[in-house]
Every structure is written in structure tokens, then in C-alpha cells.
Design an enzyme around this catalytic site. Structure first.
Site, PDB file in Angstrom:
ATOM      1  CG  ASP A  21      22.632   1.183  -7.196  1.00 44.13           C
ATOM      2  OD1 ASP A  21      22.834   0.454  -6.161  1.00 44.13           O
ATOM      3  OD2 ASP A  21      23.091   0.971  -8.314  1.00 44.13           O
ATOM      4  CG  ASP A  25      21.330  -3.251  -7.244  1.00 45.75           C
ATOM      5  OD1 ASP A  25      21.286  -1.866  -7.385  1.00 45.75           O
ATOM      6  OD2 ASP A  25      20.478  -3.694  -6.642  1.00 45.75           O
ATOM      7  CG  ASP A  98       4.881   6.473   2.726  1.00 45.04           C
ATOM      8  OD1 ASP A  98       3.788   6.069   3.030  1.00 45.04           O
ATOM      9  OD2 ASP A  98       5.646   6.933   2.180  1.00 45.04           O
ATOM     10  CG  ASP A 199      -0.300   5.402   0.875  1.00 40.42           C
ATOM     11  OD1 ASP A 199       0.277   6.035   0.119  1.00 40.42           O
ATOM     12  OD2 ASP A 199      -0.722   4.477   0.528  1.00 40.42           O
ATOM     13  CD  GLU A 256      -1.552  10.108  -0.455  1.00 38.06           C
ATOM     14  OE1 GLU A 256      -1.204  10.707  -1.569  1.00 38.06           O
ATOM     15  OE2 GLU A 256      -1.689   8.928  -0.072  1.00 38.06           O
ATOM     16  CG  HIS A 329       5.850   9.517  -3.960  1.00 34.77           C
ATOM     17  ND1 HIS A 329       5.522  10.377  -2.900  1.00 34.77           N
ATOM     18  CD2 HIS A 329       5.273   8.333  -4.128  1.00 34.77           C
ATOM     19  CE1 HIS A 329       4.488   9.434  -2.400  1.00 34.77           C
ATOM     20  NE2 HIS A 329       4.344   8.477  -3.094  1.00 34.77           N
ATOM     21  CG  ASP A 330       2.051  10.137  -5.350  1.00 38.51           C
ATOM     22  OD1 ASP A 330       2.657   9.119  -6.112  1.00 38.51           O
ATOM     23  OD2 ASP A 330       1.327   9.812  -4.298  1.00 38.51           O
TER      24      ASP A 330
HETATM   25  C1  GLC Z   1      -0.491   7.249  -2.085  1.00 38.53           C
HETATM   26  C2  GLC Z   1       0.930   7.192  -2.536  1.00 38.53           C
HETATM   27  C3  GLC Z   1       1.055   6.753  -3.981  1.00 38.53           C
HETATM   28  C4  GLC Z   1       0.527   5.390  -4.018  1.00 38.53           C
HETATM   29  C5  GLC Z   1      -0.792   5.200  -3.290  1.00 38.53           C
HETATM   30  C6  GLC Z   1      -1.231   3.882  -3.108  1.00 38.53           C
HETATM   31  O1  GLC Z   1      -1.367   8.166  -2.966  1.00 38.53           O
HETATM   32  O2  GLC Z   1       1.567   8.448  -2.294  1.00 38.53           O
HETATM   33  O3  GLC Z   1       2.265   6.671  -4.241  1.00 38.53           O
HETATM   34  O4  GLC Z   1       0.426   4.885  -5.206  1.00 38.53           O
HETATM   35  O5  GLC Z   1      -1.099   5.779  -2.272  1.00 38.53           O
HETATM   36  O6  GLC Z   1      -0.329   3.311  -2.145  1.00 38.53           O
HETATM   37 CA    CA Z   2      21.276  -0.837  -5.176  1.00 36.59          CA
END
Ligand code: GLC
Ligand code: CA
Length: 560
Positions: A21, A25, A98, A199, A256, A329-330
């Protein structure tokens, strides 16, 4: 095998909200990323993948886009983005974005128009159906709990959303949608970005006629829902996208695709298929799932991991390309999930890294992985931010009255917020991530796990990653070598060779806290060897015919 830059690259994933950051914020932003580019260069990575930075109401942290051409105001401006891209390129790195085109936000102007009336020109940009027997059009279940259908008062019909109800699915059967999405993709590529992580793209095609799913309990992330996963329409669309747009640029693409095995994956990444360069598959992240699906907390077996990954390694070799990862991140943090984040924290983090970086494919490092960041366990559901976690808790605890402690335990093990706590930069307050209050709490172990300490420690996890990344650049066999499993039946040791011409790597990984004995198979003749990397100090001339391994020990030899 064809040589190409993205096979030789190491990719680093940034989750912008949690990375750095710049303005206090509490929310990570583009200027924050900019301030850390030298750090990434130091680590040695080649490509940065940014999780979504587009304008979004943040129901799913940016995976719900309301303007594909705008930067989320919390993250900065388009000017900030242009500077970032220039600075990334200036350091000899690349940047991929992404691309979220299975769905948009319900606040995207297309959807606002679409839902306004049945004869609006944008109506067919999304998937609308009338209900059945007083309920939704069919029994499909959303990835984030509940039906995939949401009733909309204004027109008395239901729209389809595979994810949250604020993420309506686009209708890829509508040529207008295809045209608009192509223009948008070209617009970004013409800016000079270096590719996309695409994605949830294997869900863009839905079963014709929208029939009921005969098995709605089918476990989503692992086997994928048959009614909307990896259907033939997806490949038709992707080949067209590749031909008309992607193939005109020197870029990398990674799709993905949950629910694919290697043979299905080859439809996406086969060298003669012209769809994507590689896909993220999730068979190996399913080894601890069991009957609870994604939320299961099951013991996992090394034999399962070997079986799954060996299949991927051999079936794709010379035909298509693998993406290699444990973290994103998942996913929960791998060191907590497959390693030991207490007693053997450093050793097991290095072991997992050695594994990912010595397989055939392109390794991905997820922010914080390179310093061994761990899972968190917040006591209260109030501390969590992820819509998937909150929906799951509401459904199980609030609506179904299931045991709260059991559900919290699963959230602690598997919840996505494990990987979304702020990046731990140093020992100052809030781990140096922000001078304000972070949007999600910092993991309280930052005084012992942080970047600054590790930069100065030659034996740190960070420096180990750095070394691994350099080794890939130095020896082609890391990238192009053929994988062969040895000691197939061993339940603690995962060992294999990689061979390219007269170069051969021997990788020995003790995956647990025991001290098993490694015995070199007779078929492997070792005349001379060089130890390239290890997570314990090893005597240079130690014989490897029979070795008692230390807990989580990892060694990589170059055999001669
Ligand atoms: C993919 C992303 C995930 C998201 C989902 C819907 O799996 O990696 O974070 O919630 O798609 O976009
Ligand atoms: Ca910020």
C-alpha cells in the site's frame, strides 16, 4: 522440443490488494507494486502476473469487473498502470494481466442494460431463463454456495452466475459479446502487455438446453461440474480467439481449467491445438479434499501426489506444457498445508520449492511464498473478507446449523484468505504493508517471517528461491529435461530424474519429518556428481548409494 521464452520463465503472482500500500488507505495499489519492482528483480523472476486491477465493486476482489478499460480507483490510475508496465519492461521483466471473461460484475453497464428489460439490445449478453415449477430453471450449484440462478424482479426471469450472484455469466453464444471481448483483449495487448492468465475459462460453454445436473454434489474444484466445465464449445471459442487475436502477438497465455486431467488438458495446450500455452490444473491440489470436496481436511498421501504429478509430467512431455504451482490466491499456503509450518518451517518451505522448480513446466511463485508465509487462523468469522468463505459459513452455520467449530476449522485449513493476508515486508507495524489499517489483518507472525530479515540471511527461504531460479537459467535440463520417477513405491521419499541429452538431474525429496533412507536404484549409475542445491549442508563428496535423509531434506544433483 521447441524452445520458447515462457517455458524458461518463472512467473510471480501479485494479488494487488495485499501486496503493498503506497498511500496508507490499507489497500495495496499500483504505486505500491512499483516500489517493489527491484525486490522482484532481485528474486530473479521473469514475468509478473497481476490478479485483476480493473474497475470493480469488489464482491470477489476484482474478479467481478465493471469496466474492462478502467483501473480500480483504489489501485490507482491508467497512468500509474502505464508507468508500471514501462518500469517492468525497463527491468527486463514481463507483465501479464488476469483476463476475466466468463463473467462480469452485475454493475457492468452491459448487465445493467441487460437486466432492464427483455427487449434491451444487451439482453442476450447474459444468460436469462424462465423458472421451473416455481423455482430456478435447473438444479445447478454455484461454486460459491447456493443455486447458479438468481431471480430478477424487473423482468421475472433468472440469470445464470456460476460464481457469486454479482458475477453474471456472459453469453459466449452471442457474436456481439465475442466481438466486444476481442476488441478489449486487443486493446490491452496493443498497450504492450505480455499475455494473460485467463480466469475460469473452461466454464465459458454451458450444456445445451440447460438440463438438470444428474449429480449436483459432484465436487466442484476437483472434478468440475460436468454441466459447465470443459465442454466442446470452449475449444471452438478458444481456437477462434487464438486465431483472430492471440496468435498475432508474442505473448504467453495460461488458462485456469479446473477439472481437467492431462488428456483433456492437451486439448487446451497441445502444440498443434492453438489455444493456450499452458493451463492451471487442480488434480494435485485435490489430494487433501476427500468427500467434503474443496473444504475437506483430509490427510494426504505422497503416493497420490506422485501418481498424479507423474501422469502430468509424462503425458504432456513434448506435446504440451505444464504450469507448476502449489500456491495462489485461491489456495491455502502450501507450507502450512503440505509442509510443517512450525518445527520444520524453513526446511519444508524449501523442500516444496525444490519440487516445483525441478519439474517440467513453468513455475509460479505466489507473493509471500518466497519467504514461507503461512496460513492464518482468525478466531472470528468477522475477520474474514472472502465472499466464498462468508457464503460457506452462512450456508453451513447460519442456515443449516452445522457445528461452528468444525466449519471454522475447515476455513482455517482451506479458506482463500489464508493467502490474502498482507505481504510481510518487515517488522514494523502492519508488517510494513501499510501505514494505515489493512483491509484484512496481517498475519501475527510477521516479526519472524518477513522480507527484510530474509534478504539479509544467506540461508533464508528467499535466498533459496533465488538460487533455484538461477539454476533454471543456468541448466537447460531444468526446463527441457524428461521426467522419470524412481522409488515409485516409497511413501516418504519423492525422487526422480530429469534428462536432456547428456545432462541428468537427480532430485531427492524427503517429504515429511522422518529420517528415511534413500537407496539409489541399480539402474542409475553415478560416476561423478555435483550437488546443485540442498536445504541442509551436505558434504560435497558424500556417497549417495545409501543416505539417511534429514526431515524435509531436499537435494538436487547434476549427474555426470
Ligand atoms: C477463479 C479465480 C477466483 C475467482 C473465480 C471467479 O477461480 O481464481 O479467485 O473467485 O475465478 O472469477
Ligand atoms: Ca492504497
Amino acid at each position: 522440443m521447441k524452445r520458447i521464452w515462457w517455458k524458461e520463465a518463472v512467473v510471480y503472482q501479485i494479488y494487488p490488494r495485499s501486496f503493498m500500500d503506497s498511500n496508507g488507505d490499507g489497500i495495496g495499489d499500483l504505486k505500491g507494486i512499483l516500489s517493489k519492482l527491484d525486490y522482484l528483480k532481485e528474486l530473479g523472476i521473469d514475468v509478473i502476473w497481476l490478479s485483476p486491477i480493473y474497475e470493480s465493486p469488489n464482491d470477489d476482489n476484482g474478479y467481478d469487473i465493471s469496466d474492462y478499460y478502467g483501473i480500480m480507483s483504489e489501485f490507482g490510475t491508467m497512468e500509474d498502470f502505464d508507468t508500471l508496465l514501462e518500469e517492468v519492461h525497463g527491468r527486463g521483466m514481463k507483465l501479464i494481466m488476469d483476463l476475466v471473461v466468463n463473467h462480469t460484475s452485475d454493475e457492468h453497464p452491459w448487465f445493467i442494460e441487460s437486466r432492464s428489460s427483455k427487449d434491451n439490445p444487451k439482453r442476450d449478453y447474459y444468460i436469462w431463463k424462465t423458472g421451473k415449477d416455481g423455482g430456478p430453471p435447473n438444479n445447478w450449484e454455484s461454486f460459491f454456495s447456493g443455486s447458479t440462478w438468481e431471480y430478477d424482479e424487473a423482468t421475472g426471469e433468472y440469470y445464470l452466475h456460476l460464481f457469486t450472484k454479482k458475477q453474471p455469466d456472459l453469453n459466449w453464444n452471442n457474436p456481439e459479446v465475442v466481438k466486444d471481448i476481442y476488441s478489449m483483449i486487443k486493446w490491452w495487448l496493443d498497450k504492450g502487455i505480455d499475455g494473460f492468465r485467463v480466469d475460469a475459462i473452461n466454464h465459458m460453454g454451458k450444456a445445451e438446453g440447460f438440463p438438470d445436473d444428474p449429480n449436483p454434489e459432484d465436487q466442484r474444484w476437483n472434478t468440475g461440474y460436468k454441466m459447465f466445465s470443459n465442454l466442446p464449445q470452449v475449444h471452438e471459442q478458444l481456437q477462434k480467439l487464438n486465431k483472430e487475436v492471440l496468435s498475432h502477438y508474442d505473448i504467453m497465455t495460461v488458462g485456469e481449467t479446473s477439472g481437467v486431467g492431462p488428456q483433456e488438458a492437451l486439448l487446451y495446450v497441445g502444440e498443434d491445438r492453438n489455444e493456450f500455452n499452458m493451463v492451471f490444473q487442480f488434480e494435485h491440489t485435490g489430494i487433501d479434499s476427500g468427500v467434503q470436496g474443496k473444504w475437506g481436511v483430509e490427510p494426504w498421501s505422497l503416493l497420490d501426489l506422485k501418481k498424479i504429478m507423474s501422469k502430468w509430467q509424462t503425458e504432456l512431455y513434448e506435446k504440451g506444457w505444464n504450469a507448476l504451482f502449489f500456491n495462489n490466491h485461491d489456495q491455502p499456503r502450501a507450507v502450512s498445508r503440505f509442509g510443517d509450518d512450525k518445527k520444520y518451517w524453513s526446511e519444508s518451505a524449501k523442500l516444496l520449492a525444490t519440487y516445483i522448480h525441478t519439474l517440467s513446466g513453468t513455475p509460479y511463485v505466489y507473493q509471500g511464498e518466497e519467504i514461507g508465509m503461512t496460513n492464518v487462523a482468525f478466531d472470528s468469522i468477522e475477520s474474514y473478507r472472502d465472499v466464498e468463505i462468508l457464503n460457506y459459513y452462512r450456508e453451513k452455520v447460519v442456515e443449516q446449523g452445522q457445528d461452528r467449530d468444525e466449519i471454522m476449522k475447515r476455513i482455517h485449513h482451506k479458506g482463500r484468505d489464508n493467502s490474502r493476508t498482507p505481504m510481510q515486508w518487515n517488522t514494523s507495524e502492519q508488517a510494513g504493508f501499510t501505514t494505515g489499517t489493512p483491509w484484512i489483518a496481517v498475519n501475527e507472525n510477521y516479526p519472524t517471517i518477513n522480507v527484510e530479515d530474509q534478504l539479509h540471511d544467506p540461508h533464508s527461504i528467499f535466498n533459496y528461491y533465488k538460487e533455484l531460479i538461477q539454476l533454471r537459467k543456468k541448466h537447460d535440463v531444468f526446463v527441457y529435461g524428461n521426467y522419470e520417477l524412481i522409488l515409485e513405491e516409497d511413501e516418504e521419499i519423492y525422487a526422480y530424474t530429469r534428462t536432456l541429452g547428456d545432462q541428468k538431474l537427480l532430485v531427492i525429496l524427503n517429504f515429511f519429518g522422518g529420517t528415511p533412507t534413500f537407496r539409489l536404484p541399480n539402474s542409475l549409475k553415478v560416476e561423478a556428481k555435483e550437488l546443485l542445491i540442498s536445504n541442509y549442508s551436505v558434504e560435497e563428496n558424500e556417497q549417495i548409494e545409501e543416505v539417511t535423509l534429514k526431515p524435509y531434506e531436499a537435494r538436487v544433483y547434476l549427474l555426470k
